[in-house]
Design a protein around this motif. Sequence first.
Motif, mmCIF file in Angstrom:
data_model
loop_
_atom_site.group_PDB
_atom_site.id
_atom_site.type_symbol
_atom_site.label_atom_id
_atom_site.label_comp_id
_atom_site.label_asym_id
_atom_site.label_seq_id
_atom_site.Cartn_x
_atom_site.Cartn_y
_atom_site.Cartn_z
ATOM 1 N N ARG A 226 -14.270 -4.980 -6.746
ATOM 2 C CA ARG A 226 -12.856 -5.347 -6.804
ATOM 3 C C ARG A 226 -12.040 -4.240 -7.460
ATOM 4 N N ALA A 227 -12.560 -3.664 -8.525
ATOM 5 C CA ALA A 227 -11.865 -2.561 -9.193
ATOM 6 C C ALA A 227 -11.821 -1.325 -8.292
ATOM 7 N N GLU A 228 -12.903 -1.066 -7.585
ATOM 8 C CA GLU A 228 -12.958 0.097 -6.693
ATOM 9 C C GLU A 228 -11.901 -0.011 -5.598
ATOM 10 N N VAL A 229 -11.822 -1.172 -4.949
ATOM 11 C CA VAL A 229 -10.863 -1.364 -3.860
ATOM 12 C C VAL A 229 -9.436 -1.255 -4.384
ATOM 13 N N LEU A 230 -9.152 -1.900 -5.505
ATOM 14 C CA LEU A 230 -7.789 -1.858 -6.049
ATOM 15 C C LEU A 230 -7.411 -0.434 -6.439
ATOM 16 N N PHE A 231 -8.331 0.285 -7.075
ATOM 17 C CA PHE A 231 -8.059 1.673 -7.447
ATOM 18 C C PHE A 231 -7.766 2.518 -6.213
ATOM 19 N N LEU A 232 -8.604 2.405 -5.191
ATOM 20 C CA LEU A 232 -8.428 3.207 -3.983
ATOM 21 C C LEU A 232 -7.115 2.885 -3.279
ATOM 22 N N GLN A 233 -6.720 1.620 -3.287
ATOM 23 C CA GLN A 233 -5.445 1.241 -2.675
ATOM 24 C C GLN A 233 -4.265 1.761 -3.494
ATOM 25 N N LEU A 234 -4.333 1.580 -4.813
ATOM 26 C CA LEU A 234 -3.246 2.057 -5.677
ATOM 27 C C LEU A 234 -3.136 3.576 -5.623
ATOM 28 N N MET A 235 -4.280 4.268 -5.616
ATOM 29 C CA MET A 235 -4.230 5.725 -5.609
ATOM 30 C C MET A 235 -3.780 6.258 -4.257
ATOM 31 N N THR A 236 -4.082 5.542 -3.191
ATOM 32 C CA THR A 236 -3.572 5.946 -1.876
ATOM 33 C C THR A 236 -2.052 5.864 -1.856
ATOM 34 N N ASP A 237 -1.511 4.758 -2.369
ATOM 35 C CA ASP A 237 -0.049 4.628 -2.475
ATOM 36 C C ASP A 237 0.519 5.751 -3.337
ATOM 37 N N GLY B 206 9.632 -2.392 -8.659
ATOM 38 C CA GLY B 206 10.010 -1.937 -9.990
ATOM 39 C C GLY B 206 9.322 -0.651 -10.388
ATOM 40 N N ALA B 207 8.621 -0.007 -9.452
ATOM 41 C CA ALA B 207 7.965 1.267 -9.749
ATOM 42 C C ALA B 207 9.011 2.327 -10.029
ATOM 43 N N VAL B 208 8.699 3.228 -10.966
ATOM 44 C CA VAL B 208 9.659 4.247 -11.387
ATOM 45 C C VAL B 208 9.913 5.271 -10.290
ATOM 46 N N MET B 209 8.856 5.692 -9.610
ATOM 47 C CA MET B 209 8.965 6.717 -8.569
ATOM 48 C C MET B 209 8.079 6.343 -7.387
ATOM 49 N N PRO B 210 8.270 6.994 -6.241
ATOM 50 C CA PRO B 210 7.500 6.654 -5.045
ATOM 51 C C PRO B 210 6.001 6.648 -5.297
ATOM 52 N N GLY B 211 5.362 5.566 -4.872
ATOM 53 C CA GLY B 211 3.920 5.458 -4.950
ATOM 54 C C GLY B 211 3.368 5.021 -6.292
ATOM 55 N N MET B 212 4.173 5.050 -7.334
ATOM 56 C CA MET B 212 3.657 4.716 -8.655
ATOM 57 C C MET B 212 3.360 3.224 -8.770
ATOM 58 N N ALA B 213 2.272 2.911 -9.464
ATOM 59 C CA ALA B 213 1.888 1.523 -9.683
ATOM 60 C C ALA B 213 2.777 0.901 -10.756
ATOM 61 N N THR B 214 2.937 -0.404 -10.686
ATOM 62 C CA THR B 214 3.685 -1.121 -11.712
ATOM 63 C C THR B 214 2.764 -1.408 -12.895
ATOM 64 N N ARG B 215 3.345 -1.801 -13.999
ATOM 65 C CA ARG B 215 2.545 -2.156 -15.168
ATOM 66 C C ARG B 215 1.613 -3.320 -14.855
ATOM 67 N N GLN C 75 0.336 9.154 -14.566
ATOM 68 C CA GLN C 75 -0.168 7.839 -14.188
ATOM 69 C C GLN C 75 -1.461 7.942 -13.387
ATOM 70 N N ALA C 76 -1.580 8.966 -12.550
ATOM 71 C CA ALA C 76 -2.826 9.154 -11.798
ATOM 72 C C ALA C 76 -3.999 9.383 -12.750
ATOM 73 N N VAL C 77 -3.764 10.154 -13.796
ATOM 74 C CA VAL C 77 -4.801 10.384 -14.804
ATOM 75 C C VAL C 77 -5.165 9.067 -15.489
ATOM 76 N N GLU C 78 -4.149 8.271 -15.817
ATOM 77 C CA GLU C 78 -4.386 6.984 -16.480
ATOM 78 C C GLU C 78 -5.219 6.060 -15.592
ATOM 79 N N MET C 79 -4.849 5.944 -14.319
ATOM 80 C CA MET C 79 -5.593 5.073 -13.408
ATOM 81 C C MET C 79 -7.031 5.547 -13.247
ATOM 82 N N SER C 80 -7.215 6.857 -13.203
ATOM 83 C CA SER C 80 -8.562 7.413 -13.035
ATOM 84 C C SER C 80 -9.451 7.088 -14.225
ATOM 85 N N PHE C 81 -8.912 7.171 -15.432
ATOM 86 C CA PHE C 81 -9.689 6.812 -16.615
ATOM 87 C C PHE C 81 -10.034 5.330 -16.623
#
Length: 229
Positions: free
Chosen positions: A166-177, A144-153, A69-75
């Motif tokens: 907006r995309a930068e902030v959301l990405f950084l927040q999601l990736m921090t989690d 509803g996340a599958v594992m700790p820190g994972m983003a939902t669909r 999922q981290a790879v997916e979010m990064s792309f």
Amino acid sequence: MTLTLTRTHWFSIAAVVLALLFAGAATVASAGGDGHSGGHGGTAGAAAAPAAGSADAGFARDMAVHHQQAVEMSFIVRDRTQDEEVRRLAYDIANTQANQRGMLLGWLDLWGLPKVDPGAEPMAWMAHGDGGHAAHGAQRPGTGAVMPGMATRAELDRLAKASGKRAEVLFLQLMTDHHKGGVAMAEGCADLCTVSQEKALAQGMADAQQSEMDLMADLLRKRGAAPRA
């Protein structure tokens, strides 16, 4: 909707594929050693393989999913912003975690264990030690996340529709989690796993992701934002 892959995206995909190929070769070399039981890297392959329900196997399976999922979010974010700092961070995360994922899946192959165990609950391997409480605590309740820190669909869909700051902030927040959950999982393996190479990899993951969280906090401050509570 037709997805158009940019030239940068194709280069990124090629880099990750190469990383996976090198990771697979490195995995075989380190886990299999040189065929002698006393070889420097032979413990993962030469020693008795971990059991299917062990922390070693559970961490390898769960972290492989977590990394994907981290790879997916990064792309996603690389195509949603032109900011070079964020794009460089996304590339580094995708490249590193794809490489590590290849190692984890390679170990499961060498151990003769399935990459997916439908009968095992995610994170069940952490119940063997106190680290399990830390990992479950990193998960946001009710998401509803599958594992700790994972983003939902839904969160991934929001990221895919955002752009610019907006995309930068959301990405950084999601990736921090995501990293918070990943660090808890990696520290759990460093404590509970028995294969020396896997323990070392897990500790390296925890250290590197903690460093990246510090960087992401700084990038969020530059954008007038902060990690989510």
